[in-house]
Design a protein around this motif. Structure first.
Motif, PDB file in Angstrom:
ATOM      1  N   UNK A 250       0.821  -1.218   0.000  1.00 29.10           N
ATOM      2  CA  UNK A 250       0.000   0.000   0.000  1.00 29.10           C
ATOM      3  C   UNK A 250       0.852   1.264   0.000  1.00 29.10           C
ATOM      4  N   UNK A 251       1.951   1.252   0.775  1.00 32.42           N
ATOM      5  CA  UNK A 251       2.777   2.455   0.881  1.00 32.42           C
ATOM      6  C   UNK A 251       3.554   2.743  -0.398  1.00 32.42           C
ATOM      7  N   UNK A 252       3.605   1.774  -1.311  1.00 32.56           N
ATOM      8  CA  UNK A 252       4.380   1.936  -2.535  1.00 32.56           C
ATOM      9  C   UNK A 252       3.529   2.340  -3.734  1.00 32.56           C
ATOM     10  N   UNK A 253       2.231   2.373  -3.581  1.00 32.70           N
ATOM     11  CA  UNK A 253       1.378   2.833  -4.677  1.00 32.70           C
ATOM     12  C   UNK A 253       1.624   4.328  -4.898  1.00 32.70           C
ATOM     13  N   UNK A 254       1.548   4.806  -6.140  1.00 33.94           N
ATOM     14  CA  UNK A 254       1.875   6.226  -6.404  1.00 33.94           C
ATOM     15  C   UNK A 254       1.099   7.211  -5.549  1.00 33.94           C
ATOM     16  N   UNK A 255      -0.178   6.931  -5.299  1.00 33.15           N
ATOM     17  CA  UNK A 255      -0.984   7.878  -4.519  1.00 33.15           C
ATOM     18  C   UNK A 255      -0.479   8.010  -3.093  1.00 33.15           C
ATOM     19  N   UNK A 256      -0.011   6.898  -2.501  1.00 29.94           N
ATOM     20  CA  UNK A 256       0.507   6.943  -1.138  1.00 29.94           C
ATOM     21  C   UNK A 256       1.986   7.310  -1.089  1.00 29.94           C
ATOM     22  N   UNK A 257       2.745   6.829  -2.082  1.00 32.78           N
ATOM     23  CA  UNK A 257       4.191   7.058  -2.070  1.00 32.78           C
ATOM     24  C   UNK A 257       4.533   8.543  -2.165  1.00 32.78           C
ATOM     25  N   UNK A 258       3.725   9.303  -2.914  1.00 31.82           N
ATOM     26  CA  UNK A 258       3.995  10.736  -3.066  1.00 31.82           C
ATOM     27  C   UNK A 258       2.993  11.586  -2.291  1.00 31.82           C
ATOM     28  N   UNK A 259       2.480  11.009  -1.218  1.00 31.98           N
ATOM     29  CA  UNK A 259       1.616  11.745  -0.300  1.00 31.98           C
ATOM     30  C   UNK A 259       2.503  12.406   0.754  1.00 31.98           C
ATOM     31  N   UNK A 260       2.852  13.669   0.528  1.00 34.40           N
ATOM     32  CA  UNK A 260       3.809  14.377   1.389  1.00 34.40           C
ATOM     33  C   UNK A 260       3.162  14.764   2.715  1.00 34.40           C
ATOM     34  N   UNK A 261       3.792  14.364   3.830  1.00 36.08           N
ATOM     35  CA  UNK A 261       3.323  14.849   5.133  1.00 36.08           C
ATOM     36  C   UNK A 261       3.996  16.165   5.506  1.00 36.08           C
ATOM     37  N   UNK A 262       4.993  16.569   4.706  1.00 37.47           N
ATOM     38  CA  UNK A 262       5.576  17.902   4.827  1.00 37.47           C
ATOM     39  C   UNK A 262       6.132  18.274   3.458  1.00 37.47           C
ATOM     40  N   UNK A 263       6.080  19.561   3.136  1.00 41.23           N
ATOM     41  CA  UNK A 263       6.624  20.031   1.860  1.00 41.23           C
ATOM     42  C   UNK A 263       8.113  20.280   2.051  1.00 41.23           C
ATOM     43  N   UNK A 264       8.977  19.448   1.444  1.00 39.89           N
ATOM     44  CA  UNK A 264      10.425  19.619   1.672  1.00 39.89           C
ATOM     45  C   UNK A 264      10.957  20.886   1.007  1.00 39.89           C
ATOM     46  N   UNK A 265      11.681  21.675   1.764  1.00 33.11           N
ATOM     47  CA  UNK A 265      12.353  22.853   1.206  1.00 33.11           C
ATOM     48  C   UNK A 265      13.607  22.412   0.464  1.00 33.11           C
ATOM     49  N   UNK A 266      14.242  23.361  -0.224  1.00 31.47           N
ATOM     50  CA  UNK A 266      15.482  23.043  -0.933  1.00 31.47           C
ATOM     51  C   UNK A 266      16.556  22.601   0.059  1.00 31.47           C
ATOM     52  N   UNK A 267      16.592  23.250   1.235  1.00 30.16           N
ATOM     53  CA  UNK A 267      17.556  22.863   2.256  1.00 30.16           C
ATOM     54  C   UNK A 267      17.305  21.457   2.775  1.00 30.16           C
ATOM     55  N   UNK A 268      16.026  21.119   2.994  1.00 31.39           N
ATOM     56  CA  UNK A 268      15.691  19.765   3.449  1.00 31.39           C
ATOM     57  C   UNK A 268      16.045  18.727   2.394  1.00 31.39           C
ATOM     58  N   UNK A 269      15.794  19.067   1.134  1.00 37.49           N
ATOM     59  CA  UNK A 269      16.121  18.143   0.045  1.00 37.49           C
ATOM     60  C   UNK A 269      17.629  17.922  -0.034  1.00 37.49           C
ATOM     61  N   UNK A 270      18.402  19.004   0.174  1.00 34.24           N
ATOM     62  CA  UNK A 270      19.863  18.863   0.172  1.00 34.24           C
ATOM     63  C   UNK A 270      20.319  17.954   1.302  1.00 34.24           C
ATOM     64  N   UNK A 271      19.702  18.092   2.486  1.00 41.87           N
ATOM     65  CA  UNK A 271      20.070  17.228   3.607  1.00 41.87           C
ATOM     66  C   UNK A 271      19.695  15.773   3.339  1.00 41.87           C
ATOM     67  N   UNK A 272      18.570  15.557   2.647  1.00 40.97           N
ATOM     68  CA  UNK A 272      18.185  14.189   2.285  1.00 40.97           C
ATOM     69  C   UNK A 272      19.217  13.570   1.349  1.00 40.97           C
TER      70      UNK A 272
END
Length: 557
Positions: A250-272
Motif C-alpha cells: 500500500x505504501x508503494x502505490x503512487x498515490x501513497x508514495x507521493x503523499x507528502x506529510x511535509x513540503x520539503x524545502x530546498x535545504x531539506x532536500x539537500x540534507x536528504x
C-alpha cells in the motif's frame, strides 16, 4: 641471526639499496621532507659510521624478486569488489535509513533520493577510476591531490583523515558492533558504557593483529563478511518481494508514495541527498590499495563498475522491502529499522537481523583498518608523516606501524571523544575531499594532457558531479553553519603542522636525534624496513607518459 654490521657509508648504501637492516638512530631513507625532523640520508650516513648500527634482520635473496620485501599484489577482482562493497555497506542500511525519509517528506521521494545517490556515486567512482589508472599509486585522494595540487593540499587532506575522519568512522562502526553483540545480554536496556568500549577495543585489536599478520587473511575476512552482509540484505529483499506478492504494498502505490506529510524545502532536500550520499561513502576505498591490486589498470575499473551498481540496487530494494512491512511513521520511530523489520516478518528468526548487523560492522571495521593504514603508509612515503609509518614487516610485508597508529587513534577517540558528535564534522570533511579530488581530475587534464590514460571519462562526468557537490555544500553551509565551520577549522589546523613538521628542514639536532631514535626503536619493536625497490610489474609498464612532479624525486632516490 646476526649479520656483519655495515660500518661505512658505502656499506650502508649497499644495504639500503637492498632494503635491508634496521635503521639505527640517524638512518633515514624516506621520500621527500621528513616529518618531525628526521634527517636526510647524507647526514645519516656520517652519523652511522661514528656509531655502529644494530644487527640487520635476515636478508631476502637478491635473485628472487618474489621474495623482495615489498607490498604484495594479492588483491584480485573478487577481493577488490569485496573491499568496495564491504566499506560502503556498513551498519547504516540496517539501522537508520530514516534520515533520508525524514528530510524527503514522502516514501516516493526518499526512494528517488536513494537511486540518485547511487548515480552520483557512480559518477564519482568513474572519475576515481581515471585517476587511479593514470596515477597508479596507493593512497587514493591523498596521493592524487598531492600529485596535482602539491604538498600542502595533500597534507591537509591527510591530516584531517588521520586525525579525525577515519578514526571517528572506525570508532562509530566498532561501537555499533559491540552494541549489537551485547544486545542479547542486555535485552531491556542500553549496554553499559564500559562493556561496549571493552568489546570494541578487543575487536579492533583482533583485526589489527589479523591485518598485521597477512594481507591474504585480511582480504579473506573481507570476502566472507561481505558475502554475509549481502546474504542478510538478500533475505530482507526476498521477504519484501514475498510481501509484494501477497499484496502488502500500500505504501508503494503512487498515490501513497507521493503523499507528502511535509513540503520539503530546498535545504531539506539537500540534507536528504547528503544522508543518501554519505550512505554510499566508501566507494573510493579501493584506490587506497592500488599498488596491492593484481593488474590494477584492468581490475580497478572492473571492480568499480561491478560494485557501485550492485550496492545501488541493494540499497533501493532494501528500502522498498522496509516499506512493505512498515509504515513511514513506524520507520521514523525505529532506531534499528532492520531489527524492527525482522520482528514483524521473521518471528522466531528475528535474531537474524541483530546478528547480520554485527557481522556487517565487523567486516566494515576490517575494511576501514585495511584501507586507512595504506593512507598512513602513503603519507609517510611522501615525507608527510614519520618515516616509520612507511615501513613494512620483513616477513609478512604488511605496514604494521601504520596499522598500529590507526588502531591507537581509534581507541583514543572512542574512549575520550564524543564520537557521535564528531561524526557530523567527519561527514562534511569527507564530502569536501571528494570534490577537491575530482576538481584535481580537471586540473590534471589541463596541466598534463599527454599523460597515458587507459580510462578517460567524458568531461561531463566530473562537471555533473561537481555541480551536485557544490549544491550540497552550499546548502549544508546554509543549514548547518556551525558544523561546517568546525569542519573547516579542523582541516586548517594542519597548516602550522605542515610548516613546522614538513616544510621546516633545518630543525635543532635534539629534535632530529629524538625522531631518529624513535624510528630506530620502532623498527626493532615491529621488525620493519622500507620496502625494496624493484623492476616494475608488467601492468605498470605502459605508464610512459610525461612525469608527474613527485615521480622525478622518486627516480632521483
Amino acid at each position: 641471526m646476526r649479520l656483519p654490521l655495515a660500518s661505512s657509508p658505502a656499506a650502508l648504501r649497499r644495504s639500503g639499496a637492498e632494503g635491508q637492516g634496521v635503521a639505527g638512530p640517524g638512518d633515514g631513507s624516506s621520500r621527500g621532507g621528513e616529518m618531525a625532523g628526521e634527517t636526510p640520508p647524507r647526514q645519516t650516513l656520517r652519523k652511522s659510521s661514528a656509531a655502529p648500527p644494530p644487527a640487520a634482520p635476515p636478508r631476502a635473496p637478491r635473485s628472487s624478486s618474489s621474495e623482495r620485501v615489498t607490498l604484495k599484489k594479492e588483491i584480485g577482482l573478487v577481493s577488490a569488489c569485496a573491499i568496495i562493497i564491504g566499506n560502503i555497506i556498513g551498519s547504516g542500511i540496517f539501522i537508520s535509513p530514516k534520515g533520508v525519509l525524514e528530510h524527503s517528506g514522502s516514501v516516493g521521494l526518499a526512494l528517488i533520493v536513494w537511486v540518485i545517490g547511487g548515480g552520483i556515486a557512480v559518477l564519482g567512482s568513474l572519475c576515481y577510476a581515471e585517476l587511479g589508472v593514470a596515477i597508479p599509486k596507493s593512497g587514493g585522494d591523498y596521493s592524487y591531490v598531492t600529485e596535482i595540487f602539491g604538498g600542502l593540499a595533500g597534507f591537509l587532506l591527510l591530516w584531517s583523515a588521520v586525525l579525525i575522519m577515519y578514526p571517528t568512522s572506525l570508532a562509530v562502526i566498532a561501537l555499533t558492533f559491540s552494541n549489537y553483540v551485547l544486545q542479547p545480554v542486555f535485552p531491556n536496556c542500553i549496554p553499559p558504557y564500559n562493556a561496549s568500549r571493552v568489546l570494541s577495543t578487543v575487536c579492533l585489536l583482533l583485526l589489527t593483529w589479523v591485518n598485521s599478520s597477512s594481507v591474504r587473511w585480511a582480504t579473506r575476512i573481507q570476502d566472507i563478511f561481505t558475502a554475509g552482509k549481502l546474504l542478510a540484505l538478500a533475505l530482507i529483499i526476498t521477504m519484501g518481494f514475498i510481501q509484494i506478492f501477497k499484496g502488502n504494498y500500500e505504501e508503494l502505490t503512487p498515490s501513497n508514495a507521493f503523499n507528502f506529510w511535509m513540503a520539503p524545502s530546498v535545504g531539506q532536500l539537500a540534507l536528504a541527498f547528503l544522508q543518501g550520499s554519505f550512505a554510499f561513502s566508501g566507494w573510493n576505498f579501493l584506490n587506497y590499495v592500488t599498488e596491492e591490486l593484481v593488474d590494477p589498470r584492468r581490475n580497478l575499473p572492473r571492480a568499480i563498475f561491478i560494485s557501485i551498481p550492485l550496492v545501488t540496487f541493494v540499497y533501493t530494494f532494501t528500502n522498498i522491502a522496509y516499506f512493505t512491512a512498515m509504515s513511514p511513521q513506524e520507520l521514523l520511530s525505529s532506531n534499528a529499522v532492520a531489527v524492527t523489520f525482522g520482528e514483524k516478518l521473521l518471528s522466531y528468526f528475528s535474531w537474524v537481523m541483530p546478528v547480520s548487523v554485527a557481522l556487517s560492522t565487523f567486516g566494515g571495521i576490517n575494511g576501514y583498518l585495511f584501507t586507512s593504514s595504506r593512507l598512513c603508509f602513503s603519507g609517510a612515503r611522501e615525507g608527510h608523516l614519520p618515516s616509520l609509518l612507511a615501513m613494512i614487516h620483513v616477513k609478512h610485508c604488511t605496514p604494521i606501524p601504520a596499522l598500529l597508529v590507526c588502531c591507537l587513534t581509534t581507541i583514543i577517540i572512542m574512549l575520550v571523544g564524543d564520537t557521535y558528535t564528531l561524526i557530523n564534522y567527519v561527514s562534511f570533511i569527507n564530502y569536501l575531499c571528494y570534490g577537491v579530488t575530482i576538481i584535481g581530475l580537471i586540473v590534471l587534464r589541463w596541466k598534463k594532457p599527454k599523460i597515458f590514460r587507459p580510462i578517460k571519462v567524458n568531461l561531463l562526468v566530473p562537471v555533473t558531479y561537481l555541480l551536485f557537490w557544490a549544491f550540497l555544500l552550499i546548502f549544508s553551509f546554509y543549514s548547518e553553519p556551525v558544523v561546517c565551520g568546525i569542519g573547516l577549522i579542523i582541516i586548517l589546523t594542519g597548516v602550522p603542522v605542515f610548516f613546522l613538521g614538513v616544510y621546516w628542514r633545518n630543525k635543532p639536532k635534539c629534535i632530529n636525534r629524538l625522531a631518529e631514535s624513535m624510528t630506530y626503536w620502532g623498527q626493532k619493536l615491529c621488525f620493519v624496513v622500507h620496502p625494496q625497490e624493484g623492476a616494475p610489474e608488467e601492468d605498470d609498464l605502459p605508464f610512459t607518459h610525461s612525469q608527474l612532479p613527485s615521480e622525478k624525486s622518486l627516480k632521483k632516490q
